[in-house]
Design an enzyme around this catalytic site. Structure first.
Site, PDB file in Angstrom:
ATOM      1  CB  ALA A 140      -0.859  -0.132   1.250  1.00 42.05           C
ATOM      2  CD  GLU A 141       4.399  -0.196   1.485  1.00 48.28           C
ATOM      3  OE1 GLU A 141       5.096  -0.803   2.274  1.00 48.28           O
ATOM      4  OE2 GLU A 141       3.850  -0.612   0.632  1.00 48.28           O
TER       5      GLU A 141
END
Length: 266
Positions: A140-141
């Site tokens: 998800a970064e």
């Protein structure tokens, strides 16, 4: 160094068989990682590396979720710190994943609920991953203007570059069956069968020669994406740290704190 820890953000112990249990223990924040949890994982892995007769490590998370990525409030505080502290945090995180990846004994991850961001890196660094049917994953970064630099090598090993090119670029969530399809997960079981499934794998491991296991794992890792030299490892750490202090990360983390869509390029 003690071979057990009964309190704190990371718990660990070794049973009479030489099987270690490492438990992420911040259930009140879904085991989101911060400095204390990272340092706890490092301490556990370093302590276990010195333990006589160690045969396997089983990694799990207390509460509803395995590991819900970074504590973004903490990440934002790190972003605003000086460059030296920012780099130290990335180095510690990368070292924790690296030690898990190269552990000479089999590592088995038992995953329930959310496994996001760094959690997927932990999973990818383990030898065997068993997920409950309710497990949910994401890299998800990018949603917060960050990069997954320090876990990309492990993810490339686990699911292949083609799948990383989808899931690390979209940040989308995917379930346990998709995680099994792409290779992140070996087995999907009902939630109430997760511990038993892990124990079954441990049983197989204990039937095998420990030196043969260590040699086989070392040979398997030779030439893997995550088998990078010191210079390459340091470059990933520096890229990870630098991106955290970028304007894009500032906006991404502000959007999280303010519960609004990010205004990229605004």
């Amino acid at each position: 160094m003690s071979t057990s820890r009964k309190t704190g953000p990371v718990l660990w112990d070794i049973d009479a068989r030489g099987v270690a249990s490492v438990v992420l223990n911040r259930p009140e924040v879904n085991n989101a990682y911060n400095a204390a949890l990272i340092d706890g994982v490092l301490e556990a892995l370093e302590a276990l590396s010195d333990a006589e007769g160690l045969r396997a490590v089983v990694l799990s998370g207390n509460g509803r979720h395995f590991q819900a990525g970074a504590d973004l409030t903490w990440i934002n505080a790190v972003r605003e710190s000086d460059a030296e502290e920012n780099l130290r945090v990335s180095a510690a995180t990368a070292e924790a994943v690296r030690l898990l990846n190269i552990a000479p004994v089999p590592t088995i991850a038992l995953i329930q609920g959310g496994c996001f961001g760094g959690g997927t890196g932990i999973a990818a660094a383990c030898d065997v991953v068993i997920a409950a049917e309710n497990a949910l994953f994401s890299i998800a970064e990018v949603r917060w203007g960050l990069t997954a630099a320090i876990i990309i090598p492990q993810l490339n090993d686990a699911i292949g570059v083609r799948q990383v090119r989808r899931y690390a670029l979209t940040g989308e969530r995917f379930g346990a069956e998709e995680a099994r399809r792409i290779g992140l997960v070996h087995e999907v079981v009902p939630l109430d069968g997760l511990a038993a499934a892990g124990e079954k794998i441990v049983g197989h491991v204990l039937e095998n020669g420990p030196d043969a296991i260590a040699e086989t794992k070392a040979l398997t890792l030779e030439g893997a994406f995550a088998d990078i030299i010191d210079e390459g490892f340091q470059a990933l750490v520096e890229a990870h740290a630098a991106k955290r202090q970028s304007d894009e990360a500032k906006e991404g983390l502000a959007s999280f704190a303010e519960k609004r869509p990010a205004r990229w390029g605004a």
